[in-house]
Write a protein that holds these residues in place. Structure first.
Motif, PDB file in Angstrom:
ATOM      1  N   GLY A  89       0.777  -1.222   0.000  1.00 12.14           N
ATOM      2  CA  GLY A  89       0.000   0.000   0.000  1.00 12.14           C
ATOM      3  C   GLY A  89       0.809   1.272   0.000  1.00 12.14           C
ATOM      4  O   GLY A  89       0.248   2.370   0.136  1.00 12.14           O
ATOM      5  N   GLU A  90       2.125   1.169  -0.163  1.00 13.52           N
ATOM      6  CA  GLU A  90       2.993   2.350  -0.151  1.00 13.52           C
ATOM      7  C   GLU A  90       3.889   2.355  -1.384  1.00 13.52           C
ATOM      8  O   GLU A  90       4.040   1.340  -2.069  1.00 13.52           O
ATOM      9  N   ASP A  91       4.489   3.525  -1.647  1.00 15.85           N
ATOM     10  CA  ASP A  91       5.459   3.614  -2.732  1.00 15.85           C
ATOM     11  C   ASP A  91       6.711   2.826  -2.369  1.00 15.85           C
ATOM     12  O   ASP A  91       7.030   2.631  -1.189  1.00 15.85           O
ATOM     13  N   ALA A  92       7.433   2.383  -3.391  1.00 13.84           N
ATOM     14  CA  ALA A  92       8.677   1.655  -3.168  1.00 13.84           C
ATOM     15  C   ALA A  92       9.696   2.559  -2.473  1.00 13.84           C
ATOM     16  O   ALA A  92       9.700   3.783  -2.648  1.00 13.84           O
ATOM     17  N   ILE A  93      10.557   1.944  -1.670  1.00 18.95           N
ATOM     18  CA  ILE A  93      11.596   2.657  -0.927  1.00 18.95           C
ATOM     19  C   ILE A  93      12.945   2.068  -1.308  1.00 18.95           C
ATOM     20  O   ILE A  93      13.128   0.851  -1.268  1.00 18.95           O
ATOM     21  N   ASP A  94      13.893   2.909  -1.701  1.00 18.24           N
ATOM     22  CA  ASP A  94      15.240   2.463  -2.033  1.00 18.24           C
ATOM     23  C   ASP A  94      16.160   2.664  -0.836  1.00 18.24           C
ATOM     24  O   ASP A  94      16.227   3.755  -0.270  1.00 18.24           O
ATOM     25  N   ILE A  95      16.891   1.603  -0.463  1.00 16.51           N
ATOM     26  CA  ILE A  95      17.791   1.631   0.683  1.00 16.51           C
ATOM     27  C   ILE A  95      19.220   1.465   0.187  1.00 16.51           C
ATOM     28  O   ILE A  95      19.556   0.460  -0.447  1.00 16.51           O
ATOM     29  N   THR A  96      20.059   2.450   0.466  1.00 13.99           N
ATOM     30  CA  THR A  96      21.456   2.414   0.023  1.00 13.99           C
ATOM     31  C   THR A  96      22.228   1.372   0.827  1.00 13.99           C
ATOM     32  O   THR A  96      22.132   1.345   2.052  1.00 13.99           O
ATOM     33  N   PRO A  97      23.018   0.506   0.170  1.00 14.80           N
ATOM     34  CA  PRO A  97      23.753  -0.558   0.873  1.00 14.80           C
ATOM     35  C   PRO A  97      25.060  -0.068   1.495  1.00 14.80           C
ATOM     36  O   PRO A  97      26.154  -0.493   1.121  1.00 14.80           O
ATOM     37  N   LEU A  98      24.938   0.818   2.464  1.00 21.21           N
ATOM     38  CA  LEU A  98      26.121   1.386   3.111  1.00 21.21           C
ATOM     39  C   LEU A  98      26.798   0.366   4.016  1.00 21.21           C
ATOM     40  O   LEU A  98      26.137  -0.488   4.619  1.00 21.21           O
ATOM     41  N   GLU A  99      28.112   0.497   4.153  1.00 19.61           N
ATOM     42  CA  GLU A  99      28.872  -0.406   5.013  1.00 19.61           C
ATOM     43  C   GLU A  99      28.315  -0.421   6.430  1.00 19.61           C
ATOM     44  O   GLU A  99      28.035   0.621   7.020  1.00 19.61           O
ATOM     45  N   ASN A 100      28.130  -1.635   6.961  1.00 22.64           N
ATOM     46  CA  ASN A 100      27.682  -1.880   8.335  1.00 22.64           C
ATOM     47  C   ASN A 100      26.230  -1.460   8.561  1.00 22.64           C
ATOM     48  O   ASN A 100      25.801  -1.312   9.709  1.00 22.64           O
ATOM     49  N   ARG A 101      25.464  -1.241   7.493  1.00 19.52           N
ATOM     50  CA  ARG A 101      24.022  -1.008   7.606  1.00 19.52           C
ATOM     51  C   ARG A 101      23.308  -2.357   7.586  1.00 19.52           C
ATOM     52  O   ARG A 101      23.583  -3.205   6.737  1.00 19.52           O
ATOM     53  N   CYS A 102      22.400  -2.540   8.530  1.00 16.06           N
ATOM     54  CA  CYS A 102      21.592  -3.757   8.600  1.00 16.06           C
ATOM     55  C   CYS A 102      20.151  -3.424   8.229  1.00 16.06           C
ATOM     56  O   CYS A 102      19.600  -2.419   8.698  1.00 16.06           O
ATOM     57  N   VAL A 103      19.563  -4.253   7.391  1.00 16.97           N
ATOM     58  CA  VAL A 103      18.146  -4.145   7.062  1.00 16.97           C
ATOM     59  C   VAL A 103      17.479  -5.455   7.464  1.00 16.97           C
ATOM     60  O   VAL A 103      17.958  -6.534   7.103  1.00 16.97           O
ATOM     61  N   MET A 104      16.406  -5.345   8.240  1.00 18.33           N
ATOM     62  CA  MET A 104      15.614  -6.509   8.631  1.00 18.33           C
ATOM     63  C   MET A 104      14.192  -6.313   8.150  1.00 18.33           C
ATOM     64  O   MET A 104      13.644  -5.212   8.257  1.00 18.33           O
ATOM     65  N   PHE A 105      13.585  -7.388   7.617  1.00 20.01           N
ATOM     66  CA  PHE A 105      12.205  -7.270   7.156  1.00 20.01           C
ATOM     67  C   PHE A 105      11.528  -8.634   7.144  1.00 20.01           C
ATOM     68  O   PHE A 105      12.195  -9.670   7.173  1.00 20.01           O
ATOM     69  N   ARG A 106      10.215  -8.603   7.099  1.00 16.79           N
ATOM     70  CA  ARG A 106       9.448  -9.839   7.091  1.00 16.79           C
ATOM     71  C   ARG A 106       9.633 -10.576   5.769  1.00 16.79           C
ATOM     72  O   ARG A 106       9.352 -10.048   4.695  1.00 16.79           O
ATOM     73  N   SER A 107      10.087 -11.798   5.857  1.00 16.33           N
ATOM     74  CA  SER A 107      10.353 -12.599   4.664  1.00 16.33           C
ATOM     75  C   SER A 107       9.080 -12.986   3.928  1.00 16.33           C
ATOM     76  O   SER A 107       9.091 -13.172   2.707  1.00 16.33           O
ATOM     77  N   ASP A 108       7.978 -13.130   4.662  1.00 12.67           N
ATOM     78  CA  ASP A 108       6.757 -13.697   4.080  1.00 12.67           C
ATOM     79  C   ASP A 108       5.827 -12.676   3.454  1.00 12.67           C
ATOM     80  O   ASP A 108       4.890 -13.049   2.754  1.00 12.67           O
ATOM     81  N   THR A 109       6.071 -11.374   3.671  1.00  9.28           N
ATOM     82  CA  THR A 109       5.131 -10.371   3.162  1.00  9.28           C
ATOM     83  C   THR A 109       5.771  -9.244   2.361  1.00  9.28           C
ATOM     84  O   THR A 109       5.089  -8.604   1.560  1.00  9.28           O
ATOM     85  N   LEU A 110       7.058  -8.975   2.567  1.00  7.94           N
ATOM     86  CA  LEU A 110       7.660  -7.787   1.955  1.00  7.94           C
ATOM     87  C   LEU A 110       8.384  -8.135   0.649  1.00  7.94           C
ATOM     88  O   LEU A 110       9.462  -8.739   0.657  1.00  7.94           O
ATOM     89  N   PHE A 111       7.782  -7.758  -0.471  1.00  3.02           N
ATOM     90  CA  PHE A 111       8.451  -7.918  -1.757  1.00  3.02           C
ATOM     91  C   PHE A 111       9.623  -6.932  -1.836  1.00  3.02           C
ATOM     92  O   PHE A 111       9.548  -5.806  -1.337  1.00  3.02           O
ATOM     93  N   HIS A 112      10.692  -7.375  -2.487  1.00  2.05           N
ATOM     94  CA  HIS A 112      11.890  -6.544  -2.585  1.00  2.05           C
ATOM     95  C   HIS A 112      12.706  -6.958  -3.786  1.00  2.05           C
ATOM     96  O   HIS A 112      12.463  -8.014  -4.390  1.00  2.05           O
ATOM     97  N   GLU A 113      13.686  -6.144  -4.136  1.00  2.46           N
ATOM     98  CA  GLU A 113      14.581  -6.432  -5.264  1.00  2.46           C
ATOM     99  C   GLU A 113      15.904  -5.727  -5.034  1.00  2.46           C
ATOM    100  O   GLU A 113      16.003  -4.803  -4.215  1.00  2.46           O
ATOM    101  N   VAL A 114      16.923  -6.174  -5.739  1.00  3.95           N
ATOM    102  CA  VAL A 114      18.230  -5.512  -5.721  1.00  3.95           C
ATOM    103  C   VAL A 114      18.425  -4.846  -7.076  1.00  3.95           C
ATOM    104  O   VAL A 114      18.418  -5.524  -8.118  1.00  3.95           O
ATOM    105  N   LEU A 115      18.549  -3.536  -7.070  1.00 11.25           N
ATOM    106  CA  LEU A 115      18.758  -2.808  -8.316  1.00 11.25           C
ATOM    107  C   LEU A 115      20.154  -3.084  -8.855  1.00 11.25           C
ATOM    108  O   LEU A 115      21.049  -3.500  -8.124  1.00 11.25           O
TER     109      LEU A 115
END
Length: 198
Positions: A147-173
């Motif tokens: 229900g929201e616009d896509a969000i791009d997350i920059t892969p900065l060193e030592n940044r951790c991203v956690m998300f629900r595996s079963d509901t959150l669609f994602h991709e690597v640009l």
């Protein structure tokens, strides 16, 4: 954990301490030099296929008993699992992690972190190992909150991203330079229970 429960993802910078970050970099470089990375496939073991049009990364699967140089990393992952269980009542039983390398020009199309018929991956966890990442290097993690616009997350060193595996669609640009991470999943075994928000 409150934020993860509310919006299905969370970003944590400076995730590892300096000792753990240094050991992760050293181990990653060592395995690359030894040629240990394998081309990533799509699907569960036994039915997986390499499909370059969907993903172009290379992986090295971590094993605690073998990869003793990463003992401190496994201890950190143990702590993460304990926190999930205590604060989100998830009853996680295990986890599985690998090193992920995206060479220049590689990507991963939009997907969920679940196999058909196997629903035990509950929380996806990524810790990036990209020194000096800058605008134009690409390789952003694009998440698609419902229900929201896509969000791009920059892969900065030592940044951790956690998300629900079963509901959150994602991709690597598409990555324009070498993109590195420790990536994996916190697991239910054998059954999947409802995700409980606080």
């Amino acid at each position: 954990m409150d934020l993860l429960a509310q919006q299905d993802y969370v970003i944590i910078d400076q995730f590892f301490n300096s000792e753990r970050l240094k050991s992760a970099h050293h181990f990653f470089e060592q395995k690359q030099e030894e040629g240990e990375f394998q081309k990533s496939a799509i699907g569960a073991a036994g039915t997986s296929k390499v499909i370059n049009e969907i993903r172009g990364d290379y992986t090295y699967w971590l094993e605690r008993e073998r990869d003793t140089e990463l003992a401190a990393i496994f201890e950190a992952l143990d702590d993460v699992k304990t926190i999930f269980n205590r604060l989100l009542y998830l009853s996680l039983a295990d986890y599985e992690f690998h090193l992920a390398h995206y060479p220049p020009g590689s990507f991963y199309k939009k997907h969920l972190d679940q196999f058909e018929g196997r629903k035990n991956r509950m929380i996806s966890v990524i810790v990036y190992l990209n020194k000096g990442w800058k605008d134009g290097d690409g390789g952003e993690l694009r998440i698609h909150p419902e229900g929201e616009d896509a969000i791009d997350i920059t892969p900065l060193e030592n940044r951790c991203v956690m998300f629900r595996s079963d509901t959150l669609f994602h991709e690597v640009l598409t990555s324009n330079t070498s993109r590195k991470s420790i990536t994996g999943w916190m697991l239910y075994q054998p059954a999947v229970l409802p995700f409980l928000a606080l």
